[in-house]
Design an enzyme around this catalytic site. Structure first.
Site, PDB file in Angstrom:
ATOM      1  N   LYS A  39      67.982 -43.105  19.722  1.00  0.00           N
ATOM      2  CA  LYS A  39      67.142 -42.339  19.920  1.00  0.00           C
ATOM      3  C   LYS A  39      66.724 -42.544  21.352  1.00  0.00           C
ATOM      4  O   LYS A  39      66.715 -43.566  21.983  1.00  0.00           O
ATOM      5  CB  LYS A  39      65.958 -42.424  18.913  1.00  0.00           C
ATOM      6  N   TYR A 260      48.312 -50.589  48.727  1.00  0.00           N
ATOM      7  CA  TYR A 260      47.053 -49.988  48.533  1.00  0.00           C
ATOM      8  C   TYR A 260      46.091 -51.150  47.900  1.00  0.00           C
ATOM      9  O   TYR A 260      46.422 -51.981  47.315  1.00  0.00           O
ATOM     10  CB  TYR A 260      47.409 -48.896  47.186  1.00  0.00           C
TER      11      TYR A 260
END
Ligand SMILES: *Cc1c(COP(=O)(O)O)cnc(C)c1O
Length: 364
Positions: A39, A260
């Site tokens: 899956k 950042y």
């Protein structure tokens, strides 16, 4: 690769490793049959190529979460039995499942009602899932005799077996697993039909849970589902190597900050590399400064925040590192289990989190 560009992030999938891991499953779980969980695009590894490799090795069935995943396999001409782990969500899906010969798991009474509206001759293949304590999906164990009777009343239906799912299989000391095994056994004592209980952790840690069918997922990709253990320690081979490359190397003075929020401050003069991979590729933003990355086969530390398209690395220990060098984020030489722990998550989520920007290469 003939396009005139350099792929920034490459996931190399070793299909031989996946076949090796399937053989490990068989060695441990024999004579149980193997339903391979592919899956979520084979946990981010690519459902069709992984399914082909497994099918070539004679896997007994493939398990997916939803009908779209099943149809994608059929469209690629995969012939192995396919099991829909969450069953169908509508009558149209039920018709598709019958047409395509896809086995459906029935986990709720509403699904059985829906399937009973199929034409009497429809050759449905179905599993029943019992809830033995996970309390997510599953019919009550006391309903098992009535469920079995419902199947017997439809001669065109083929009953594939009984399923349950363990909540705590990765905790060898948790008494929950023994309680679930006991509830399953008690509910089915008088009833025929194959049994399926174990995912990867279940089949590794609970020999009593191997039953007639095992349902491994994570271990097929070479990662360990057991906390504190690496796939390699269980005899598995990691199937994915995730790599990027250095696109800048800077000399920074003591006291300069990186990235950042200027969250990292250089404690001394440092060589700092920038690799072209970020959270938009699936590298978790939660990875903190200090997390390991491989450059020229040596471990270096991530410094500053993971940005959308880039990370920064302390290259002080790799003075010969230069632009163009390969940077490994995880793979056979850098366990994904370790990276997942640093990001406060599990290998499953790292694998499934790779985005479409990642370039996939299949090796054999
Ligand atoms: C995904 C899934 C598995 C496989 O689990 P792993 O932990 O990856 O081995 C097994 N059974 C069910 C019902 C699943 O949904």
């Amino acid at each position: 690769m003939s396009a005139p560009y350099v792929p920034r992030v490459i996931a190399t999938i070793d299909l031989g490793a996946i076949r090796h891991n399937l053989a490990c499953v068989r060695e441990r779980a024999a004579p149980a049959r193997v339903m391979a969980a592919i899956k979520a695009d084979a946990y981010g590894h690519g459902a069709v190529p992984v399914a082909r490799a497994l099918e070539a090795t004679g896997v007994d069935a493939l398990a997916v979460a939803c009908i779209e995943e099943a149809l994608a396999l059929r469209e690629a001409y995969l012939r192995a039995p396919i099991v829909l782990l969450e069953g169908v969500l509508s009558f149209a899906e039920a018709q598709l499942a019958v047409e395509q010969g896809v086995e459906v798991v029935v986990h709720s009474a509403w699904q059985l009602d829906l399937l009973q509206r199929l034409p009497a001759a429809a050759p449905l293949r179905l599993w029943f899932k019992l809830d033995t304590g996970m309390h997510r999906l599953g019919l009550p164990p006391h309903a098992a005799p009535a469920l079995h009777a419902a199947v017997r009343s439809r001669p065109s239906w083929r009953f594939c077996g009984w399923m349950t799912h363990l909540a705590c299989a990765d905790e060898p000391d948790n008494p929950m697993t023994a309680r679930q095994l006991e509830a399953f056994e008690r509910a089915l004592r008088e009833l025929p039909g194959p049994r399926s209980i174990a995912n990867s952790a279940g089949l590794l840690a609970w020999p009593q849970a191997r039953a007639d069918w095992v349902r491994p997922g994570l271990m097929l990709y070479g990662a360990s589902p057991l906390p504190g253990k690496l796939g390699a320690e269980l005899g598995l081979k990691p199937a994915m190597r995730l790599e990027s490359l250095l696109i800048a190397v800077n000399e920074l003075a003591a006291g300069e900050t990186i990235g950042y929020g200027a969250s990292y401050r250089c404690p001394r003069a440092m060589r700092v590399g920038v690799a072209a991979v970020g959270y938009a590729d699936g590298l978790h933003r939660a990875l903190p400064s200090g997390s390991p990355v491989l450059v020229r086969g040596r471990r270096v530390s991530l410094v500053g925040r993971v940005s959308m398209d880039m990370i920064s690395l302390d290259l002080s220990e790799v003075p010969d590192a230069r632009v163009g060098d390969t940077v490994q984020l995880w793979g056979p030489e850098l366990p994904v289990e370790e990276i997942a722990a640093r990001a406060n998550t599990i290998p499953y989520e790292l694998f499934c989190g790779l985005t479409r920007r990642v370039h996939f290469v299949y090796a054999d």
